[in-house]
Design an enzyme around this catalytic site. Structure first.
Site, mmCIF file in Angstrom:
data_model
loop_
_atom_site.group_PDB
_atom_site.id
_atom_site.type_symbol
_atom_site.label_atom_id
_atom_site.label_comp_id
_atom_site.label_asym_id
_atom_site.label_seq_id
_atom_site.Cartn_x
_atom_site.Cartn_y
_atom_site.Cartn_z
ATOM 1 N N SER A 44 54.715 32.411 102.388
ATOM 2 C CA SER A 44 55.212 31.047 102.177
ATOM 3 C C SER A 44 56.095 30.588 103.331
ATOM 4 O O SER A 44 56.034 29.440 103.761
ATOM 5 C CB SER A 44 55.998 30.940 100.872
ATOM 6 O OG SER A 44 55.137 31.114 99.782
ATOM 7 N N CYS A 45 56.906 31.481 103.831
ATOM 8 C CA CYS A 45 57.830 31.126 104.920
ATOM 9 C C CYS A 45 57.075 30.816 106.205
ATOM 10 O O CYS A 45 57.406 29.872 106.920
ATOM 11 C CB CYS A 45 58.827 32.255 105.143
ATOM 12 S SG CYS A 45 59.727 32.697 103.632
ATOM 13 N N SER A 46 56.040 31.593 106.491
ATOM 14 C CA SER A 46 55.280 31.436 107.725
ATOM 15 C C SER A 46 54.221 30.342 107.657
ATOM 16 O O SER A 46 53.879 29.756 108.672
ATOM 17 C CB SER A 46 54.598 32.755 108.087
ATOM 18 O OG SER A 46 55.559 33.719 108.438
ATOM 19 N N THR B 168 56.795 36.322 106.070
ATOM 20 C CA THR B 168 56.262 36.301 104.710
ATOM 21 C C THR B 168 55.337 35.093 104.560
ATOM 22 O O THR B 168 55.460 34.104 105.291
ATOM 23 C CB THR B 168 57.390 36.247 103.666
ATOM 24 O OG1 THR B 168 58.173 35.081 103.899
ATOM 25 C CG2 THR B 168 58.279 37.489 103.754
#
Length: 167
Positions: free
Chosen positions: A60-62, A58
């Site tokens: 923000s996560c990546s 995703t």
């Protein structure tokens, strides 16, 4: 249990699933077999950084969460940390592929599945009914030394810099 706080013991019976990295299965399209990781037992005699993201791959996560841990990995390990683990609601195959897509190798960050968000739900740190929340904790020989759940959609208290400052 509704949350974990500093001084608490890490809960008993916590398990995640993951696919251990092997050189022969280095390709992102290679699959391994998921294994149980008995977190409660493993954490009893180790210093661990555990961070959670709402989902692998995703934005923000990546882009904002995982890269900080990659960038500061040597500093974190230099503080005596035995394991750095990221969990998400995705299954073990997706988590393994996310690690490979980011060039993570065996002894670096472990990518694990919080299947059915069982652990995240048990501490009340979820994002909606089906996703792990965004949080981080430091567990030192079974004791919680740091535990913060993101108050909003950004990466602040769960980011690598925040965790590093607490080690």
């Amino acid at each position: 249990m509704t949350s974990l706080k500093v001084g608490d013991s890490f809960p008993a019976g916590v398990e995640f699933t993951y696919i251990p990295y092997t050189e022969e299965k280095d390709s992102i399209t290679s699959c391994g077999s998921p294994q149980q990781f008995h977190a409660s037992e493993e954490f009893a005699d180790k210093k661990v950084v555990l961070f959670a993201v709402p989902g692998a791959f995703t934005p923000s996560c990546s882009v904002r969460h995982l890269p900080g841990y990659m960038e500061h990995w040597n500093e974190i390990k230099g503080k005596g940390v035995d394991l750095v683990i990221v969990i998400a609601m995705n299954d073990a195959w997706v988590m393994s592929a996310w690690g490979k897509a980011n060039g993570i190798k065996k002894d670096e960050i472990l990518f694990m599945s919080d299947a059915g968000i069982k652990f995240s739900r048990s501490i009340g740190w979820t994002k909606g009914p089906e996703r792990t929340g965004r949080y981080a904790m430091v567990i030192d020989h079974g004791k919680v030394m740091y535990a913060e759940n993101e108050p909003a959609g950004d990466v602040t208290v769960s980011g690598a810099e925040a965790v590093l400052s607490k080690l």
